[in-house]
Scaffold this motif. Structure first.
Motif: not given
Length: 354
Positions: A88-89, A85
């Motif tokens: 992806d951020w 995550a």
């Protein structure tokens, strides 16, 4: 030779940071001061923690804000949700550059344009210089986690503050909860040790989880019993007592579900008694000069533990002292005055409606 702002920070100031969030935000700001075109940054660590497998911090350059993400389980760095995550951020902010920091951490940066060779070299130097201060921050966090795991938050905070000597202690005003499994001695005699431990863990998960869910704190595991408090503080005695009753209801619901699961496996149920009282107690260090324990003592602790012993004779799963019944907004049923072992004055005892 003068170091770039980011490297100077890592050498001179980083070990004094109060946490990884401040570390990441300050490091990002220092890199931007050195003309790096940052859009954001991410720091992911593998902490020493009983339930958290990964901890991530995400920093935005435009706002300076840092948000946190947690991952639970046993996956390795780069495999569990927070690491994925976090990347992806960063991808959503710009071009991503990631570097490992030691064996248990990773730094990632998002830039608004491709980096020049000298800028890339700086990020690699930052990761190298960050190894030592991040190890110091991780050691502090591990120390705090270990103390909280074994002592609870209230005691851990005092140990971390240097309370390492015998002392008079402090008076705590709280609703007190004492719960104890019934027939556990017989169960432990008839069961293999691994089954006994699994049973205790399942019981403590439900009772302690309910206590924490409603703002309480476990002070002691005593054999198969548990002593917890709901501090009064600014919320007042009625709110603390009501929270304790809600925790008892949640614990009983959790144990009912566990008993159904155990019945399906041919295992006996796990009945337990709970007593509730409100009053003050002394909380502090006792023991020898070199082996101490934070513990709770006082008439209120004695009363709530003795009161639980009446659950079986009175045929009630939950008993309230007169002081607790007067403070809570929940209805209660008077059960008369009873003598408690070791306590001079008889105690007014109340039960809860079915």
């Amino acid at each position: 030779m003068r170091l770039p702002p980011a490297l100077s920070f890592l050498v001179d100031e980083a070990t004094g940071m109060t946490g990884a969030d401040r570390f990441l935000a300050t490091l990002g700001a220092k890199l931007m001061a050195g003309s790096l075109p940052l859009a954001g940054g991410a720091l992911t660590e593998l902490p020493t923690h009983p339930i958290i497998a990964q901890h991530s911090w995400l920093w935005r350059a435009d706002t300076g804000r840092v948000i946190e993400g947690l991952g639970f389980g046993a996956a390795g760095l780069g495999q569990a949700v927070p690491a994925a995550a976090a990347r992806d951020w960063l991808v959503g902010l710009g071009e991503v550059h990631e570097t490992p920091v030691g064996a248990t951490a990773r730094l990632g940066w998002a830039t608004s344009r491709p980096l020049r060779p000298a800028e890339l070299r700086l990020l690699h130097e930052v990761a190298r210089f960050a190894t030592a201060p991040l190890a110091v921050l991780a050691a502090r966090a591990t120390q705090a986690v270990l103390l909280e795991t074994y002592l609870g938050k209230r005691s851990a905070a005092r140990v971390l503050a240097g309370r390492l000597r015998r002392e008079p202690g402090e008076i705590i005003q709280a609703a007190l909860l004492y719960a104890d499994l019934r027939g556990f001695t017989e169960l432990s005699e008839a069961s293999a040790p691994p089954e006994v431990i699994a049973t205790l863990d399942a019981w403590f998960d439900r009772i302690a989880g309910a206590v924490h869910a409603f703002g309480g704190e476990v002070l002691k595991f005593i054999g198969d019993g548990i002593l917890a408090i709901f501090p009064i503080g600014q919320r007042g005695a009625p709110a603390a007592c009501d929270a304790a009753i809600r925790a008892v209801a949640a614990a009983r619901a959790g144990m009912d579900h566990l008993d159904r699961s155990r019945a399906a496996q041919g295992l006996p149920s796990l009945p337990f008694g709970t007593a509730l009282h409100v009053g003050e107690m002394l909380w502090g260090n006792i023991g020898t000069a070199d082996r101490l324990d934070f513990t709770a003592i006082g008439p209120s602790v004695n009363l709530v533990s003795r009161l639980e012993g009446l659950c079986r004779p009175l045929g009630r799963p939950v008993l309230l002292s007169g002081a607790f019944a007067a403070a809570t907004s929940h209805p209660s049923i008077p059960l008369g005055r009873h003598r408690l072992r070791g306590i001079a004055a008889p105690c007014a005892v109340f039960g809860l409606p079915a």
